[in-house]
Scaffold this motif. Structure first.
Motif, PDB file in Angstrom:
ATOM      1  N   ALA A 137       4.545 -24.710 -52.059  1.00  0.00           N
ATOM      2  CA  ALA A 137       3.673 -23.899 -51.620  1.00  0.00           C
ATOM      3  C   ALA A 137       3.861 -22.482 -51.398  1.00  0.00           C
ATOM      4  CB  ALA A 137       2.958 -24.422 -50.349  1.00  0.00           C
ATOM      5  N   ALA A 138       5.009 -22.224 -50.760  1.00  0.00           N
ATOM      6  CA  ALA A 138       5.690 -20.805 -50.240  1.00  0.00           C
ATOM      7  C   ALA A 138       5.903 -20.378 -51.808  1.00  0.00           C
ATOM      8  CB  ALA A 138       6.816 -20.952 -49.613  1.00  0.00           C
ATOM      9  N   LEU A 139       6.303 -20.603 -52.600  1.00  0.00           N
ATOM     10  CA  LEU A 139       6.468 -20.191 -54.012  1.00  0.00           C
ATOM     11  C   LEU A 139       5.495 -19.818 -54.746  1.00  0.00           C
ATOM     12  CD1 LEU A 139       9.600 -22.233 -55.443  1.00  0.00           C
ATOM     13  CD2 LEU A 139       9.555 -19.788 -54.766  1.00  0.00           C
ATOM     14  N   ARG A 140       4.522 -20.756 -54.673  1.00  0.00           N
ATOM     15  CA  ARG A 140       2.888 -20.373 -55.317  1.00  0.00           C
ATOM     16  C   ARG A 140       2.274 -19.112 -54.659  1.00  0.00           C
ATOM     17  NH1 ARG A 140       2.529 -26.373 -54.758  1.00  0.00           N
ATOM     18  NH2 ARG A 140       3.053 -27.247 -56.565  1.00  0.00           N
ATOM     19  N   GLN A 141       2.417 -19.152 -53.262  1.00  0.00           N
ATOM     20  CA  GLN A 141       1.801 -18.238 -52.391  1.00  0.00           C
ATOM     21  C   GLN A 141       2.436 -16.599 -52.986  1.00  0.00           C
ATOM     22  OE1 GLN A 141       1.901 -18.727 -48.155  1.00  0.00           O
ATOM     23  NE2 GLN A 141       1.290 -16.674 -47.926  1.00  0.00           N
ATOM     24  N   ALA A 142       3.901 -16.744 -52.982  1.00  0.00           N
ATOM     25  CA  ALA A 142       4.484 -15.641 -53.237  1.00  0.00           C
ATOM     26  C   ALA A 142       4.137 -15.270 -54.663  1.00  0.00           C
ATOM     27  CB  ALA A 142       5.934 -15.869 -53.375  1.00  0.00           C
ATOM     28  N   ALA A 143       3.798 -16.037 -55.770  1.00  0.00           N
ATOM     29  CA  ALA A 143       3.687 -15.766 -57.144  1.00  0.00           C
ATOM     30  C   ALA A 143       2.026 -15.057 -57.127  1.00  0.00           C
ATOM     31  CB  ALA A 143       3.756 -16.982 -57.866  1.00  0.00           C
ATOM     32  N   ALA A 144       1.175 -15.869 -56.319  1.00  0.00           N
ATOM     33  CA  ALA A 144      -0.170 -15.304 -56.198  1.00  0.00           C
ATOM     34  C   ALA A 144      -0.229 -14.030 -55.780  1.00  0.00           C
ATOM     35  CB  ALA A 144      -1.013 -16.267 -55.430  1.00  0.00           C
ATOM     36  N   SER A 145       0.786 -13.629 -54.810  1.00  0.00           N
ATOM     37  CA  SER A 145       0.585 -12.280 -54.265  1.00  0.00           C
ATOM     38  C   SER A 145       1.332 -11.103 -54.995  1.00  0.00           C
ATOM     39  CB  SER A 145       1.385 -12.219 -52.841  1.00  0.00           C
ATOM     40  OG  SER A 145       2.561 -12.329 -52.949  1.00  0.00           O
ATOM     41  N   GLY A 146       1.777 -11.372 -56.307  1.00  0.00           N
ATOM     42  CA  GLY A 146       2.433 -10.578 -57.047  1.00  0.00           C
ATOM     43  C   GLY A 146       3.868 -10.236 -57.017  1.00  0.00           C
ATOM     44  N   THR A 147       4.447 -11.415 -56.218  1.00  0.00           N
ATOM     45  CA  THR A 147       5.866 -11.304 -55.989  1.00  0.00           C
ATOM     46  C   THR A 147       6.595 -11.491 -57.254  1.00  0.00           C
ATOM     47  OG1 THR A 147       5.714 -11.844 -53.675  1.00  0.00           O
ATOM     48  CG2 THR A 147       7.819 -12.058 -54.559  1.00  0.00           C
ATOM     49  N   ARG A 148       7.599 -10.766 -57.742  1.00  0.00           N
ATOM     50  CA  ARG A 148       8.474 -11.105 -58.863  1.00  0.00           C
ATOM     51  C   ARG A 148       9.249 -12.308 -58.306  1.00  0.00           C
ATOM     52  NH1 ARG A 148      12.401  -6.522 -61.096  1.00  0.00           N
ATOM     53  NH2 ARG A 148      13.333  -6.839 -59.268  1.00  0.00           N
ATOM     54  N   ILE A 149       9.248 -13.220 -59.326  1.00  0.00           N
ATOM     55  CA  ILE A 149      10.067 -14.626 -58.850  1.00  0.00           C
ATOM     56  C   ILE A 149      11.243 -15.138 -60.172  1.00  0.00           C
ATOM     57  CG2 ILE A 149       9.928 -17.119 -58.334  1.00  0.00           C
ATOM     58  CD1 ILE A 149       7.258 -16.716 -57.362  1.00  0.00           C
ATOM     59  N   ALA A 150      12.276 -15.184 -59.773  1.00  0.00           N
ATOM     60  CA  ALA A 150      13.274 -15.559 -60.894  1.00  0.00           C
ATOM     61  C   ALA A 150      14.052 -16.564 -60.642  1.00  0.00           C
ATOM     62  CB  ALA A 150      14.247 -14.275 -61.088  1.00  0.00           C
ATOM     63  N   SER A 151      14.459 -17.348 -61.567  1.00  0.00           N
ATOM     64  CA  SER A 151      15.396 -18.656 -61.295  1.00  0.00           C
ATOM     65  C   SER A 151      16.733 -18.434 -62.045  1.00  0.00           C
ATOM     66  CB  SER A 151      14.807 -20.001 -61.825  1.00  0.00           C
ATOM     67  OG  SER A 151      14.519 -19.658 -63.186  1.00  0.00           O
ATOM     68  N   VAL A 152      17.660 -18.982 -61.151  1.00  0.00           N
ATOM     69  CA  VAL A 152      18.978 -19.074 -62.022  1.00  0.00           C
ATOM     70  C   VAL A 152      19.529 -20.626 -62.219  1.00  0.00           C
ATOM     71  CG1 VAL A 152      21.657 -18.582 -61.524  1.00  0.00           C
ATOM     72  CG2 VAL A 152      19.790 -17.144 -60.421  1.00  0.00           C
ATOM     73  N   CYS A 153      19.823 -20.805 -63.652  1.00  0.00           N
ATOM     74  CA  CYS A 153      20.336 -21.991 -64.025  1.00  0.00           C
ATOM     75  C   CYS A 153      19.025 -22.956 -64.078  1.00  0.00           C
ATOM     76  CB  CYS A 153      21.350 -22.352 -63.448  1.00  0.00           C
ATOM     77  SG  CYS A 153      22.437 -23.742 -64.416  1.00  0.00           S
TER      78      CYS A 153
END
Length: 320
Positions: A86-102
């Motif tokens: 839920a925290a990741l979805r909320q961050a994405a919805a607010s326009g935050t850049r999200i990246a993953s490693v491996c």
């Protein structure tokens, strides 16, 4: 300052977490100022991983005002908690850049953030990512994928490539180049992760009718080998040989032959100092040009770059 929040989950891969932390922390503007504020965030204050534990000061609220969220890979097999998703979805919805490693890409996929997007992960996990999340367009050969607000990277070292890419996007090439020098890594690496993939030949059952033929092919790779010759050697028609190949290896005779030639070339590049033209002849390619084109198509980089990256320290070319 641009805030980078690194989301630390249980069983986090230490390098996946530490590499972006250090790289963004090392970044400096030309006047010496730090452009990034880096923080670690977790669902609970105590995070455990193999060999040690971590105490994290910020909770999931630390993602709320972050400009960039990075999700390192984890060795654990269970899905992240609903609160984390839920925290990741909320961050994405607010326009935050999200990246993953491996394999952090699995967390983003679980949150639905990769649906309909191209994405990558470590080459050993790309098939599993595609199987579990068919709505994700998995790209197995690249070092990282940038979709604008959502980025994914391959293995741990590819996380460094992705971080440098983000720094260059944020602050320009000069700042990114300085960060690369501080990290003692190239600003850009040639080729994608295809060059690191171990391409195993499909197994052939012991005692199979194809086994003597495949041994003969590997012993005669430097020669021109046609489908007609292979069929004659196997005592079959070309149609029957092609059908048997499909049944027992999952590929065609000529595709199997080309893959075997590339594998022989990789071995020669790693273990000899032969010129590229000689490697091409010994692997059975008709010309150096045809060799370079096929090698780049399969391996994702040039023969010269592959040799520079993978030649063993004990090979004849490097012994003194």
């Amino acid at each position: 300052m641009h805030t980078v929040a690194i989301l630390v989950l249980d069983d986090v891969v230490p390098f996946d977490m530490a590499a972006p932390f250090q790289m963004f922390s090392w970044t400096r503007l030309p006047d010496g100022r730090r452009p990034y504020r880096v923080r670690l965030c977790a669902e609970s204050p105590e995070v455990s991983t193999e060999g040690f534990g971590l105490r994290i000061e910020r909770g999931l609220d630390g993602l709320t005002d972050a400009d960039t969220v990075i999700v390192p890979g984890c060795d654990g097999t269970g899905p992240p908690s609903p609160r984390v998703l839920a925290a990741l979805r909320q961050a994405a919805a607010s326009g935050t850049r999200i990246a993953s490693v491996c394999v952090g890409a699995f967390v983003l996929a679980e949150a639905g953030l990769l649906d309909g997007l191209p994405a990558t992960t470590h080459w050993m996990a790309t098939d599993e990512l595609a199987r579990r999340f068919p709505q994700v367009d998995v790209q197995p050969d690249v070092l990282y994928v940038d979709n604008g607000r959502i980025l994914t990277s391959a293995g741990a070292a590819a996380g460094l490539d992705m971080c440098l890419h983000m720094i260059r996007r944020d602050l320009g090439s000069a700042v990114a180049a300085h960060t690369a020098r501080m990290s003692v890594v190239p600003l850009e690496r040639e080729g994608g992760q295809a060059q690191f993939i171990v391409h195993e030949q499909p197994p052939v059952p012991r005692g199979s009718a194809l086994e003597p033929l495949l041994e003969w092919v590997e012993d005669n790779l430097a020669r021109e080998i046609t489908l007609e010759q292979m069929a004659r050697r196997a005592g079959m028609s070309e149609r029957t040989l092609s059908r048997r190949f499909r049944e027992q290896t999952g590929t065609t005779p000529l595709q199997w032959l080309l893959r075997t030639r590339v594998r022989r070339a990789q071995y020669l590049l790693e273990n000899s100092d032969h010129a590229i033209e000689r490697v091409a002849r010994q692997a059975g390619f008709g010309s150096p040009t045809a060799f370079r084109e096929r090698f780049r198509r399969v391996v994702g980089t040039t023969p010269h770059a592959y040799r520079s990256a993978f030649r063993g320290k004990d090979s004849p070319a490097t012994r003194t």
